[in-house]
Design an enzyme around this catalytic site. Structure first.
Site, PDB file in Angstrom:
ATOM      1  N   TYR A 110       0.844  -1.206   0.000  1.00 54.41           N
ATOM      2  CA  TYR A 110       0.000   0.000   0.000  1.00 54.41           C
ATOM      3  C   TYR A 110       0.874   1.250   0.000  1.00 54.41           C
ATOM      4  O   TYR A 110       0.744   2.114  -0.871  1.00 54.41           O
ATOM      5  CB  TYR A 110      -0.890  -0.038   1.233  1.00 54.41           C
ATOM      6  CG  TYR A 110      -1.873   1.108   1.347  1.00 54.41           C
ATOM      7  CD1 TYR A 110      -2.986   1.182   0.502  1.00 54.41           C
ATOM      8  CD2 TYR A 110      -1.716   2.103   2.316  1.00 54.41           C
ATOM      9  CE1 TYR A 110      -3.900   2.229   0.622  1.00 54.41           C
ATOM     10  CE2 TYR A 110      -2.631   3.149   2.432  1.00 54.41           C
ATOM     11  CZ  TYR A 110      -3.718   3.204   1.597  1.00 54.41           C
ATOM     12  OH  TYR A 110      -4.628   4.237   1.714  1.00 54.41           O
ATOM     13  N   SER A 117     -14.037   1.451  13.118  1.00 51.60           N
ATOM     14  CA  SER A 117     -15.141   0.505  12.888  1.00 51.60           C
ATOM     15  C   SER A 117     -15.071  -0.675  13.859  1.00 51.60           C
ATOM     16  O   SER A 117     -16.098  -1.112  14.387  1.00 51.60           O
ATOM     17  CB  SER A 117     -15.156   0.033  11.430  1.00 51.60           C
ATOM     18  OG  SER A 117     -13.883   0.096  10.877  1.00 51.60           O
ATOM     19  N   THR A 140      -0.557   6.935  18.427  1.00 54.14           N
ATOM     20  CA  THR A 140      -1.528   8.008  18.153  1.00 54.14           C
ATOM     21  C   THR A 140      -1.980   8.010  16.694  1.00 54.14           C
ATOM     22  O   THR A 140      -1.276   7.535  15.801  1.00 54.14           O
ATOM     23  CB  THR A 140      -0.942   9.409  18.455  1.00 54.14           C
ATOM     24  OG1 THR A 140       0.079   9.704  17.489  1.00 54.14           O
ATOM     25  CG2 THR A 140      -0.365   9.480  19.860  1.00 54.14           C
ATOM     26  N   ASP A 165       3.499  -0.974  12.567  1.00 48.90           N
ATOM     27  CA  ASP A 165       2.415  -0.065  12.971  1.00 48.90           C
ATOM     28  C   ASP A 165       3.009   1.307  13.327  1.00 48.90           C
ATOM     29  O   ASP A 165       3.846   1.399  14.232  1.00 48.90           O
ATOM     30  CB  ASP A 165       1.725  -0.663  14.213  1.00 48.90           C
ATOM     31  CG  ASP A 165       0.338  -0.088  14.447  1.00 48.90           C
ATOM     32  OD1 ASP A 165      -0.531  -0.315  13.594  1.00 48.90           O
ATOM     33  OD2 ASP A 165       0.142   0.581  15.475  1.00 48.90           O
ATOM     34  N   PRO A 166       2.608   2.382  12.625  1.00 46.88           N
ATOM     35  CA  PRO A 166       3.182   3.693  12.958  1.00 46.88           C
ATOM     36  C   PRO A 166       2.848   4.097  14.399  1.00 46.88           C
ATOM     37  O   PRO A 166       1.723   3.908  14.853  1.00 46.88           O
ATOM     38  CB  PRO A 166       2.513   4.634  11.949  1.00 46.88           C
ATOM     39  CG  PRO A 166       2.119   3.753  10.813  1.00 46.88           C
ATOM     40  CD  PRO A 166       1.741   2.443  11.437  1.00 46.88           C
ATOM     41  N   GLN A 223       3.121   7.238  15.754  1.00 45.26           N
ATOM     42  CA  GLN A 223       2.524   8.566  15.861  1.00 45.26           C
ATOM     43  C   GLN A 223       2.075   8.993  14.484  1.00 45.26           C
ATOM     44  O   GLN A 223       2.780   8.731  13.502  1.00 45.26           O
ATOM     45  CB  GLN A 223       3.579   9.587  16.272  1.00 45.26           C
ATOM     46  CG  GLN A 223       3.943   9.601  17.725  1.00 45.26           C
ATOM     47  CD  GLN A 223       4.845  10.788  18.011  1.00 45.26           C
ATOM     48  OE1 GLN A 223       5.849  10.973  17.331  1.00 45.26           O
ATOM     49  NE2 GLN A 223       4.502  11.596  18.987  1.00 45.26           N
ATOM     50  N   ARG A 224       0.945   9.680  14.429  1.00 50.42           N
ATOM     51  CA  ARG A 224       0.581  10.237  13.120  1.00 50.42           C
ATOM     52  C   ARG A 224      -0.288  11.474  13.321  1.00 50.42           C
ATOM     53  O   ARG A 224      -1.306  11.420  13.989  1.00 50.42           O
ATOM     54  CB  ARG A 224      -0.154   9.202  12.285  1.00 50.42           C
ATOM     55  CG  ARG A 224      -0.222   9.632  10.847  1.00 50.42           C
ATOM     56  CD  ARG A 224      -1.020   8.716  10.014  1.00 50.42           C
ATOM     57  NE  ARG A 224      -0.326   7.498   9.665  1.00 50.42           N
ATOM     58  CZ  ARG A 224      -0.951   6.346   9.522  1.00 50.42           C
ATOM     59  NH1 ARG A 224      -2.234   6.244   9.728  1.00 50.42           N
ATOM     60  NH2 ARG A 224      -0.285   5.288   9.144  1.00 50.42           N
TER      61      ARG A 224
HETATM   62  P1  NAD Z   1     -12.775   1.951   0.367  1.00 53.29           P
HETATM   63  O1  NAD Z   1     -12.144   0.615   0.442  1.00 53.29           O
HETATM   64  O2  NAD Z   1     -14.130   2.126   0.977  1.00 53.29           O
HETATM   65  O3  NAD Z   1     -12.848   2.464  -1.124  1.00 53.29           O
HETATM   66  C1  NAD Z   1     -11.994   2.040  -2.152  1.00 53.29           C
HETATM   67  C2  NAD Z   1     -12.845   1.687  -3.351  1.00 53.29           C
HETATM   68  O4  NAD Z   1     -11.971   1.266  -4.408  1.00 53.29           O
HETATM   69  C3  NAD Z   1     -13.799   0.523  -3.064  1.00 53.29           C
HETATM   70  O5  NAD Z   1     -15.092   0.842  -3.503  1.00 53.29           O
HETATM   71  C4  NAD Z   1     -13.196  -0.629  -3.863  1.00 53.29           C
HETATM   72  O6  NAD Z   1     -14.164  -1.571  -4.281  1.00 53.29           O
HETATM   73  C5  NAD Z   1     -12.539   0.101  -5.001  1.00 53.29           C
HETATM   74  N1  NAD Z   1     -11.452  -0.657  -5.634  1.00 53.29           N
HETATM   75  C6  NAD Z   1     -10.439  -1.333  -5.028  1.00 53.29           C
HETATM   76  N2  NAD Z   1      -9.643  -1.926  -5.935  1.00 53.29           N
HETATM   77  C7  NAD Z   1     -10.166  -1.613  -7.161  1.00 53.29           C
HETATM   78  C8  NAD Z   1      -9.804  -1.926  -8.485  1.00 53.29           C
HETATM   79  N3  NAD Z   1      -8.728  -2.685  -8.770  1.00 53.29           N
HETATM   80  N4  NAD Z   1     -10.583  -1.444  -9.500  1.00 53.29           N
HETATM   81  C9  NAD Z   1     -11.666  -0.683  -9.237  1.00 53.29           C
HETATM   82  N5  NAD Z   1     -12.058  -0.354  -7.996  1.00 53.29           N
HETATM   83  C10 NAD Z   1     -11.312  -0.805  -6.957  1.00 53.29           C
HETATM   84  O7  NAD Z   1     -11.738   2.966   1.040  1.00 53.29           O
HETATM   85  P2  NAD Z   1     -11.849   4.523   1.314  1.00 53.29           P
HETATM   86  O8  NAD Z   1     -11.547   4.710   2.757  1.00 53.29           O
HETATM   87  O9  NAD Z   1     -13.092   5.102   0.743  1.00 53.29           O
HETATM   88  O10 NAD Z   1     -10.575   5.060   0.503  1.00 53.29           O
HETATM   89  C11 NAD Z   1     -10.692   5.684  -0.760  1.00 53.29           C
HETATM   90  C12 NAD Z   1      -9.327   6.178  -1.212  1.00 53.29           C
HETATM   91  O11 NAD Z   1      -8.796   7.106  -0.258  1.00 53.29           O
HETATM   92  C13 NAD Z   1      -8.282   5.050  -1.345  1.00 53.29           C
HETATM   93  O12 NAD Z   1      -7.498   5.309  -2.477  1.00 53.29           O
HETATM   94  C14 NAD Z   1      -7.464   5.200  -0.087  1.00 53.29           C
HETATM   95  O13 NAD Z   1      -6.148   4.734  -0.284  1.00 53.29           O
HETATM   96  C15 NAD Z   1      -7.510   6.691   0.160  1.00 53.29           C
HETATM   97  N6  NAD Z   1      -7.307   6.993   1.578  1.00 53.29           N
HETATM   98  C16 NAD Z   1      -8.278   6.728   2.513  1.00 53.29           C
HETATM   99  C17 NAD Z   1      -8.040   6.983   3.851  1.00 53.29           C
HETATM  100  C18 NAD Z   1      -9.076   6.736   4.922  1.00 53.29           C
HETATM  101  O14 NAD Z   1      -8.781   6.902   6.123  1.00 53.29           O
HETATM  102  N7  NAD Z   1     -10.305   6.377   4.610  1.00 53.29           N
HETATM  103  C19 NAD Z   1      -6.789   7.495   4.252  1.00 53.29           C
HETATM  104  C20 NAD Z   1      -5.815   7.705   3.283  1.00 53.29           C
HETATM  105  C21 NAD Z   1      -6.084   7.471   1.950  1.00 53.29           C
HETATM  106  N1  UDP Z   2      -5.915  -0.823  16.279  1.00 52.49           N
HETATM  107  C1  UDP Z   2      -6.254  -1.371  17.516  1.00 52.49           C
HETATM  108  N2  UDP Z   2      -7.287  -2.251  17.564  1.00 52.49           N
HETATM  109  C2  UDP Z   2      -8.039  -2.580  16.475  1.00 52.49           C
HETATM  110  C3  UDP Z   2      -7.699  -2.011  15.212  1.00 52.49           C
HETATM  111  C4  UDP Z   2      -6.613  -1.139  15.157  1.00 52.49           C
HETATM  112  O1  UDP Z   2      -5.620  -1.095  18.541  1.00 52.49           O
HETATM  113  O2  UDP Z   2      -8.996  -3.379  16.615  1.00 52.49           O
HETATM  114  C5  UDP Z   2      -4.795   0.147  16.210  1.00 52.49           C
HETATM  115  C6  UDP Z   2      -3.732  -0.183  15.159  1.00 52.49           C
HETATM  116  O3  UDP Z   2      -2.736  -1.020  15.721  1.00 52.49           O
HETATM  117  C7  UDP Z   2      -3.187   1.201  14.832  1.00 52.49           C
HETATM  118  C8  UDP Z   2      -4.399   2.119  14.984  1.00 52.49           C
HETATM  119  O4  UDP Z   2      -5.322   1.395  15.784  1.00 52.49           O
HETATM  120  O5  UDP Z   2      -2.207   1.579  15.762  1.00 52.49           O
HETATM  121  C9  UDP Z   2      -5.045   2.510  13.672  1.00 52.49           C
HETATM  122  O6  UDP Z   2      -5.245   1.330  12.921  1.00 52.49           O
HETATM  123  P1  UDP Z   2      -6.054   1.288  11.557  1.00 52.49           P
HETATM  124  O7  UDP Z   2      -5.990  -0.112  11.056  1.00 52.49           O
HETATM  125  O8  UDP Z   2      -7.409   1.902  11.740  1.00 52.49           O
HETATM  126  O9  UDP Z   2      -5.308   2.278  10.554  1.00 52.49           O
HETATM  127  P2  UDP Z   2      -3.787   2.657  10.234  1.00 52.49           P
HETATM  128  O10 UDP Z   2      -3.704   4.084  10.595  1.00 52.49           O
HETATM  129  O11 UDP Z   2      -2.851   1.817  11.060  1.00 52.49           O
HETATM  130  O12 UDP Z   2      -3.654   2.396   8.782  1.00 52.49           O
END
Ligand code: NAD
Ligand code: UDP
Length: 323
Positions: free
Chosen positions: A145, A189, A210, A274-275, A277-278
């Protein structure tokens, strides 16, 4: 002026809200998604609308649409989802972005890439500014990723330099809200599902790591503002909420707001890499987009918990066994 806009990953958590907002803005929206980590139910309410179209398609195969703008979101985002088939994940990030950029070049569309705070890896600078180059383990389980998104950023800037494609790169920090996949395994979630069932809250490690959580409406607003800024502003721009919390704080808030009887259990194994701090430095977003998050964690958590209460979990398909 109304535009024709492609949203890849448009059926997902963020994508489906983005599609809604763009439709509300009077635009035509094409949502392209292979439904890997989402469900048709996320966009069911949009399907009848005359300015909305859904294309079930995988971005690793080429695609073509006459559009003015592209929001490139297609990519599994939760660790349990992107680690399920890591080779597919890095292909989706790299090849998917290459196809989106090829299309942008052919039709002269502007393109926004949904990048991530994961490009900073486990950071040794805090909070993270855009100039920080990151600390990513290139061979660990998160690399499919993190490195996929880093390579996608590289492609964006090379298409910009070589072909003058108009680009926008948003580095998104942890975002949450209604319509998150209940089985995505992410911390918000997981904790809400566990709290509503009065089950033990599963804390990985001591809970002192964090994160900074941004409510989805704030995030979508920033993405739309970024797309509509001056073409000279390419980013990368951090988009996130700079209020930083330990994961233990988050668990306590979820239990309190939901009125749960759940116990919080620390000490489960921490995921690899696992990061610790963020937290985003959002100085550039404030300056260039006139944006900062408006929704505090307590308020956003309440809205998210209220939504989770309405979800029939038996009707939700877990995309992978890793939650
Ligand atoms: P999500 O998993 O709900 O959405 C991703 C969507 O992409 C899904 O509908 C999935 O079916 C689709 N998808 C995956 N692989 C595919 C493929 N090969 N072809 C077509 N569709 C495909 O996740 P999200 O949280 O809505 O994230 C959306 C975008 O934002 C992603 O690119 C993610 O990396 C980026 N992002 C999200 C977060 C967050 O915290 N939610 C943080 C950083 C970056
Ligand atoms: N985490 C946790 N319990 C859970 C799920 C996640 O303690 O049931 C922690 C995880 O180790 C991380 C933070 O929560 O430190 C955020 O995790 P997440 O998978 O939501 O996203 P990330 O920022 O790591 O991509």
């Amino acid at each position: 002026m109304p535009k024709r806009i492609l949203v890849t990953g448009g059926a997902g958590f963020l994508g489906s809200h983005l599609c809604e907002r763009l439709l509300e803005g009077g635009h035509e929206v094409i949502c392209l998604d292979n439904l890997f980590t989402s469900q048709r139910s996320n966009i069911e309410h949009l399907l009848g609308q005359p300015r909305f179209e859904f294309a079930r398609h995988d971005v690793t195969s080429p695609f073509s649409f006459e559009v003015d703008e592209i929001y490139n979101l297609a990519c599994p985002a939760a660790p349990g989802h992107y680690q399920y088939n890591p080779i597919r994940t890095i292909k989706t990030s790299f090849i998917g972005t290459m196809h989106a950029l090829g299309l942008a070049k052919r039709v002269g569309a502007k393109i926004l890439q949904a990048s991530t705070s994961e490009v900073y890896g486990d950071p040794d600078i805090h909070p993270q500014p855009e100039s920080y180059r990151g600390c990513v383990n290139p061979i660990g389980p998160r690399a499919c990723y993190d490195e996929g998104k880093r390579a996608a950023e590289t492609l964006m800037f090379d298409y910009h330099r070589m072909h003058k494609v108009k680009i926008k790169v948003a580095r998104i920090f942890n975002t949450y809200g209604p319509r998150m996949h209940p089985y995505d395994g992410r911390v918000v979630s997981n904790f809400i599902r566990q709290a509503l069932a009065n089950e033990t809250i599963t804390m990985y490690g001591d809970g002192m790591q964090t994160r900074s959580f941004c409510y989805r409406d704030d995030l979508i607003e920033a993405m739309i503002r970024l797309m509509n800024t001056n073409d000279t502003i390419t980013g990368p721009i951090n988009i996130g909420n700079p209020d930083e919390f330990t994961i233990l704080d988050l668990a306590k808030k979820v239990v309190a707001i939901s009125g749960s009887k759940s116990k919080i259990e620390t000490g489960r194994p921490l995921p690899a890499d696992d990061p610790k701090q963020r937290c985003p430095n959002i100085t550039i977003a404030k300056r260039e987009l006139g944006w900062e998050p408006a929704i505090k964690l307590d308020v956003g958590l309440k809205k998210t918990i209220d939504w989770f209460r309405t979800v029939d979990l038996s009707s939700v398909r877990a995309p992978t066994p890793n939650y």
